[in-house]
Design an enzyme around this catalytic site. Structure first.
Site, mmCIF file in Angstrom:
data_model
loop_
_atom_site.group_PDB
_atom_site.id
_atom_site.type_symbol
_atom_site.label_atom_id
_atom_site.label_comp_id
_atom_site.label_asym_id
_atom_site.label_seq_id
_atom_site.Cartn_x
_atom_site.Cartn_y
_atom_site.Cartn_z
ATOM 1 N N GLU A 135 7.306 6.756 127.184
ATOM 2 C CA GLU A 135 7.216 7.708 126.072
ATOM 3 C C GLU A 135 8.394 8.664 126.203
ATOM 4 O OE1 GLU A 135 3.541 9.768 126.201
ATOM 5 O OE2 GLU A 135 2.356 7.963 126.036
ATOM 6 N N ARG A 186 9.468 13.618 130.210
ATOM 7 C CA ARG A 186 9.662 14.777 129.324
ATOM 8 C C ARG A 186 10.970 15.479 129.629
ATOM 9 N NH1 ARG A 186 4.417 16.564 126.869
ATOM 10 N NH2 ARG A 186 5.669 18.260 126.060
ATOM 11 N N ARG A 207 8.092 17.939 133.621
ATOM 12 C CA ARG A 207 6.938 18.624 134.214
ATOM 13 C C ARG A 207 6.070 17.698 135.067
ATOM 14 N NH1 ARG A 207 3.183 19.895 128.987
ATOM 15 N NH2 ARG A 207 5.071 20.921 128.313
ATOM 16 N N ASN A 213 -1.774 5.316 131.159
ATOM 17 C CA ASN A 213 -0.799 6.401 131.291
ATOM 18 C C ASN A 213 -1.061 7.132 132.603
ATOM 19 O OD1 ASN A 213 0.283 9.091 131.194
ATOM 20 N ND2 ASN A 213 0.727 8.762 129.036
ATOM 21 N N HIS A 259 -0.625 11.983 134.741
ATOM 22 C CA HIS A 259 -1.427 12.995 135.451
ATOM 23 C C HIS A 259 -1.325 12.863 136.968
ATOM 24 C CE1 HIS A 259 -2.837 14.739 131.913
ATOM 25 N NE2 HIS A 259 -4.127 14.450 131.946
ATOM 26 N N GLU A 308 2.207 3.388 117.145
ATOM 27 C CA GLU A 308 1.019 3.814 117.879
ATOM 28 C C GLU A 308 0.366 4.922 117.072
ATOM 29 O OE1 GLU A 308 1.332 4.663 122.106
ATOM 30 O OE2 GLU A 308 -0.379 6.037 121.996
ATOM 31 N N THR A 336 0.931 15.977 124.100
ATOM 32 C CA THR A 336 1.502 15.666 122.789
ATOM 33 C C THR A 336 0.466 16.009 121.714
ATOM 34 O OG1 THR A 336 2.479 13.797 123.943
ATOM 35 C CG2 THR A 336 2.776 13.869 121.565
ATOM 36 N N HIS A 380 -4.503 8.451 122.490
ATOM 37 C CA HIS A 380 -4.598 9.904 122.676
ATOM 38 C C HIS A 380 -6.031 10.385 122.526
ATOM 39 C CE1 HIS A 380 -3.516 14.076 123.091
ATOM 40 N NE2 HIS A 380 -2.334 13.674 123.468
ATOM 41 N N HIS A 440 5.607 9.226 130.560
ATOM 42 C CA HIS A 440 6.346 10.062 129.611
ATOM 43 C C HIS A 440 7.378 10.856 130.409
ATOM 44 C CE1 HIS A 440 5.982 13.274 126.145
ATOM 45 N NE2 HIS A 440 7.234 12.926 126.390
HETATM 46 N N1 PXP Z 1 -0.225 7.895 123.681
HETATM 47 C C1 PXP Z 1 0.738 8.844 123.614
HETATM 48 C C2 PXP Z 1 1.899 8.604 122.714
HETATM 49 C C3 PXP Z 1 0.678 10.006 124.392
HETATM 50 O O1 PXP Z 1 1.637 10.943 124.309
HETATM 51 C C4 PXP Z 1 -0.413 10.165 125.286
HETATM 52 C C5 PXP Z 1 -0.485 11.366 126.171
HETATM 53 O O2 PXP Z 1 0.570 11.367 127.053
HETATM 54 C C6 PXP Z 1 -1.378 9.148 125.320
HETATM 55 C C7 PXP Z 1 -1.278 8.043 124.495
HETATM 56 C C8 PXP Z 1 -2.556 9.233 126.238
HETATM 57 O O3 PXP Z 1 -3.379 10.288 125.872
HETATM 58 P P1 PXP Z 1 -4.603 10.700 126.791
HETATM 59 O O4 PXP Z 1 -4.020 11.203 128.075
HETATM 60 O O5 PXP Z 1 -5.307 11.757 126.005
HETATM 61 O O6 PXP Z 1 -5.416 9.458 127.003
#
Ligand code: PXP
Length: 242
Positions: A70, A45, A49, A7, A10, A151, A101, A190, A43
């Protein structure tokens, strides 16, 4: 083989801090691929953001591994998804005031909206995953609405310590078993990091992990390719022989 989706939200968060053009998540996706990522996750959003529409559209053209979007049950974003057509859409809950999330989708409580989103995405040829807490009735609802995957939200597991962490892991294992018995693919993510990923990676028949924060945090110090490669190694160390 267990797949790693990286992901890269960031990277866009850092760019948006100055509302400039760098760092570009498109470059980050390429480096993540070079490091061995099996998928790229972003994602889009409702409040934009971090990831912008342009990022998602360009990534659709440049990413050569699985592109996973996402998104919430938001009609504007659903329409963009169906036009751009990522390989997979993961439906998540979204609240404007949250930092990330915070919990799984309440698929049972929002059954109609979720079913409608699944139908629209699948009609556009997009595989659908629902981001759910490890709760059996939520998982069963995912099968009812025809999702290809679930997931499991590993946030509670990631926050827990000691015996409580084992309890949270047991919930993931039980929900994972039900997901597979219902014929859906099993994903998780997550809050996972280089220290806590191993027990999750050992869950039977887990197909995909989505990890963002810990990889990007490490990448700031060691570079993204290396950070992805080290996460792949942490996962492989934890995987049972299959
Ligand atoms: N899976 C989903 C559905 C998420 O919303 C996120 C955060 O955007 C992640 C995985 C990844 O989470 P983390 O950034 O804590 O690894």
């Amino acid at each position: 083989m267990l797949q790693l989706g990286v992901n890269i939200d960031h990277v866009a968060t850092l760019r948006q801090a100055r509302k400039t053009y760098e760092p570009d998540p498109v470059w980050a996706a390429a480096l993540a691929e070079l490091g061995g990522a099996d998928g790229i996750t972003v994602h889009l959003r409702e409040d934009r953001r971090h990831i912008q529409d342009r990022d998602f559209r360009v990534l659709r053209q440049t990413v050569t591994v699985k592109l996973n979007l996402e998104l919430a049950c938001n009609q504007e974003v659903l329409d963009i998804a169906c036009e751009v057509r990522p390989d997979q859409a993961t439906v998540v809950p979204e609240r404007r005031e949250e930092v990330t999330t915070e919990g799984g989708l309440d698929a049972v409580g929002q059954r109609e909206a979720v079913a409608r989103a699944v139908r629209q995405l699948q009609a556009a040829g997009i595989a659908v995953s629902l981001f759910l807490d490890p709760v059996i009735e939520q998982v069963e609802l995912a099968a009812e609405v025809g999702a290809e995957a679930v997931e499991l939200h590993t946030g509670q597991y990631s926050l827990a310590r000691g015996a409580q962490q084992q309890e949270e892991l047991a919930k993931l294992v039980a929900a994972g078993r039900r997901i597979r018995a219902l014929g859906m693919a099993l994903h998780a993510g997550h809050g996972l990091n280089y220290q806590n990923v191993r027990p999750v990676a050992q869950i039977a028949e887990l197909h995909e992990l989505n990890i963002g924060h810990s990889i990007i945090a490490r990448a700031v110090l060691v570079g993204l390719e290396r950070a992805v490669r080290e996460m792949k190694q942490a996962i492989a160390d934890g995987a049972p022989c299959r």
